[in-house]
Structure formats: C-alpha cells, structure tokens
Enzyme design. Structure first.
Site, mmCIF file in Angstrom:
data_model
loop_
_atom_site.group_PDB
_atom_site.id
_atom_site.type_symbol
_atom_site.label_atom_id
_atom_site.label_comp_id
_atom_site.label_asym_id
_atom_site.label_seq_id
_atom_site.Cartn_x
_atom_site.Cartn_y
_atom_site.Cartn_z
ATOM 1 N N GLU A 1 0.821 -1.219 0.000
ATOM 2 C CA GLU A 1 0.000 0.000 0.000
ATOM 3 C C GLU A 1 0.854 1.267 0.000
ATOM 4 O O GLU A 1 0.375 2.356 0.310
ATOM 5 C CB GLU A 1 -0.961 -0.029 1.192
ATOM 6 C CG GLU A 1 -1.905 -1.216 1.100
ATOM 7 C CD GLU A 1 -3.004 -1.228 2.155
ATOM 8 O OE1 GLU A 1 -2.948 -0.429 3.103
ATOM 9 O OE2 GLU A 1 -3.924 -2.057 2.010
ATOM 10 N N LYS B 1 -15.605 -1.636 2.421
ATOM 11 C CA LYS B 1 -14.914 -2.098 1.216
ATOM 12 C C LYS B 1 -15.978 -2.397 0.163
ATOM 13 O O LYS B 1 -16.739 -3.364 0.296
ATOM 14 C CB LYS B 1 -14.096 -3.342 1.521
ATOM 15 C CG LYS B 1 -12.808 -3.045 2.306
ATOM 16 C CD LYS B 1 -12.149 -4.333 2.745
ATOM 17 C CE LYS B 1 -10.756 -4.067 3.315
ATOM 18 N NZ LYS B 1 -10.228 -5.271 3.999
#
Ligand code: PGA
Ligand code: ZN
Length: 363
Positions: free
Chosen positions: A142, A275
């Site tokens: 990330e 999500k």
C-alpha cells in the site's frame, strides 16, 4: 476478470438492457436477483459491482454532475480525514511486524489539502529517518515503508519521530492509527504476537498501554473476526475511559449488514470499514454506511491492498459522508490517484468546502 466480463455480457446485459439507469436501487436489486446467492457467488462481486458503478457513473454524467454530487446531493461538501498507511507490516510486507498498517491521520489545517500536505511531508521525513538509521525504504503493497524493526512499538516510535520532525503537533494536528489485522495471527483462541501466545485480554492491555503513550485515534481489527467477546470487552473499557478511541471493524464486519447489525447490537466496535468490492453494489454500500451512521458509528471508506487507479472510492467517501478514507500511503499511483481526486473534489466544491478534521474521531 475475463470471467467477470463474460458474466456481464452473457448473464447481466440481457436482463438490464432497457432498465432506467437513473433508478440505481432498482438496478442493483435486479443485479442481486440475477445472482440469487447470499454472497454473490454465482456472478461474482467483480461483475455485479462493475455494472452497478458503471450505471452510477453514467447517471451522474447524464445528470451533468460529478459523481460525489450525484451520490450525496447538495449537502455533500465535507471531505474525509485520510488514514495514511506509511509503515507496512503483516501480510502486506515481509518484515516480520505483526501489525499490518501503521498510519498517520492528519486532521490539521481546516482543509483536506492541508492534511494531505502534512501527510506527505511526514512520509518523506519518515523516509529520511529510515535512511539515516540504515533501514530499508522500499515500500510494501500500500506504498508504506516496510523496514525490519525490533518490534511493533518501534514502528510507533518512528512515526512519532517523523511527526515531531515535521513541526506538526503530535496528538493535535496529527494522530496515529493502526490496522492490526489480527485475524492473521489468531489461532486456537490465542494471538501469536511478538513471539508469544497471548489472550485477547492481554492483547487489549498492550493496546491500552500504547494508547497511554501515543496519540492513537483509531484501531482497526485489534481482535480476530470471530473473537466477538474480546471486541466487546475492549469497547466497554474504551467507552468508560476518558480518551475514547475509534474501534474499527474490517474483517469483523466484512461490510456485511448482518455482521454490522450484530456489532451495533453487541457494542463490539464504533466504526465501520467500508470495502465496496466486498459488499458488491452501490446501493448496499450506501445502506451499510447509513446503518453505521444510524448507530452513531463512523465510517471509513477503504481501498484494497490490491488496487487499480480507479478513483471511485474518493467520490463515494464524500458523497456518502464518510468521516475518513483509508487509501494508502503517499506514493504508488493507485494510492495517490484517490488523494488527487479528493483534491479535485475540494476544488469543485469551492468556498463551501468543509473538512472533517478532528471531528472525524469524536464520538
Ligand atoms: P486487504 O487489506 O485489501 O488486503 O483486505 C486492507 C485492510 O485490511 O484494511
Ligand atoms: Zn483492515
């Protein structure tokens, strides 16, 4: 992906051609019906979400408005606080740290762009500090650094050093946030943490100790996805304490309304990680955020560790009034793309623009 496209062309298209695209709820309902399974196993979330979001974007275009405005209407003027994952561990790196994400959350400056600037400055100072200590500055999934450190607390200390060096006030301008992702190191009722097997209660005690030393504003997945009682105990103590922190359920909820409802009922958390590709359609995403908000929970719109340059979650975060967005570090194009979109949104809103700032963590 080819399989998802095949499902769209062969199974979804024949049933949605001719449906009014402006009625998003009806369209999403049809998509769920075509699939017919509880977890979207027939068509797959990639196929369903792709069509759902394509329709949402087409509707926005047809109405001549930006996506965030189409979603949230005139009141969608407030930008989320970014949770920036600047140090990676867990499954997102191979450096031996148990905790998956060590984040900074800049709330300063009264504008999203100022908070982004602070995060970026801190990220680059952190790089400098790591270099000076001869630690690796290669990045993980990330975009956060993934150095080999002695233990998890050393990561917190490094973030503190970078924030202090930046001149921003620790615990006022910038907070810390963690995604422990503890399901990854939970087995047979115990957590394998820093080489020892400990109980949920003992792990909670470690978190409380850190919270007394460091300005941790948010803690995600501190306990495993089915260890509900540890979540509850931790939250109860958190509610009773004077420095309440945000307790976020990601794996705990998997953005599933049934699990979110249970979390609300049992007071197992006070925030939801959202999500979109987990829940699988726009209408369900909207409902999940509304469910969380209706219980006083905060909502954190989230990317995935595997990502693309798609920026939809930036618009969703503003359109759905999420207090925070978690979209990685200050490098790697698929992460910065979302921050850049938020800058465009800020610019478009103009003088009416607001920023969640420290309110994002007030309960
Ligand atoms: P994932 O990680 O996309 O690998 O699930 C993100 C998170 O745990 O928040
Ligand atoms: Zn997580």
């Amino acid at each position: 992906m080819l399989h998802a496209i095949q499902n769209i062309n062969e199974k979804i298209a024949p049933k949605v051609l001719g449906v009014n695209p402006l009625d998003q709820a009806a369209l999403d309902e049809i998509l769920l019906k075509i699939d017919g399974t509880e977890n979207k196993t027939a068509l797959g979330a990639n196929a369903i979400l792709g069509v759902s979001l394509a329709c949402l974007k087409a509707s926005a275009l047809s109405n001549g408005v930006s996506l965030f405005r189409h979603i949230g209407g005139e009141k969608a003027n407030r930008l989320p606080v970014p949770l920036m994952n600047v140090l990676n561990g867990g499954a997102h790196a191979d450096n031996g740290l148990d905790i998956q994400e060590f984040m900074v959350a800049p709330v300063c400056g009264g504008r999203f762009s100022e908070s982004l600037r602070a995060g970026s400055e801190i990220f680059h100072l952190l790089k400098k500090i790591l270099s000076e200590k001869n630690l690796s500055t290669a990045v993980g999934d990330e975009g956060g650094f993934a150095p080999h450190l002695k233990n998890n607390e050393e990561a917190l200390q490094l973030l503190v050093m970078a924030i202090e060096k930046s001149g921003y006030r620790l615990g006022e301008d910038v907070f810390l946030a963690l995604d422990v992702a503890s399901t990854e190191f939970f087995a047979d009722g115990l957590y394998k943490f820093e080489g020892k097997k400990i109980s949920g209660e003992e792990l909670g005690e470690i978190y409380r100790g850190w919270s007394r030393k460091y300005p941790i504003a948010s803690m995600e997945d501190g306990f495993a996805e089915d260890d509900w009682s540890s979540w509850q105990k931790f939250c109860k103590a958190n509610e009773a304490g004077k420095n309440k922190i945000q307790v976020v359920g990601d794996d705990l909820f998997v953005t599933n309304p049934k699990r979110i409802a249970r979390g609300i009922e049992e007071r197992a958390a006070n925030a939801l990680l959202v999500k979109v590709n987990q829940i699988g359609s726009f209408t369900e995403t909207k409902k999940a955020v509304e469910l969380a908000h209706s219980a006083g929970f905060h909502a954190v719109m989230s990317h995935r560790s595997g990502e693309t340059e798609d920026v939809t979650i930036a618009d969703l975060s503003v359109g759905l009034g999420c207090e925070q967005i978690k979209t990685g570090s200050l490098c790697r194009g698929e992460r910065t793309a979302k921050y850049n979109q938020l800058l465009r949104i800020q610019e478009e809103i103009g003088t009416n623009v607001q920023f969640w700032g420290a309110d994002a963590f007030r309960f």
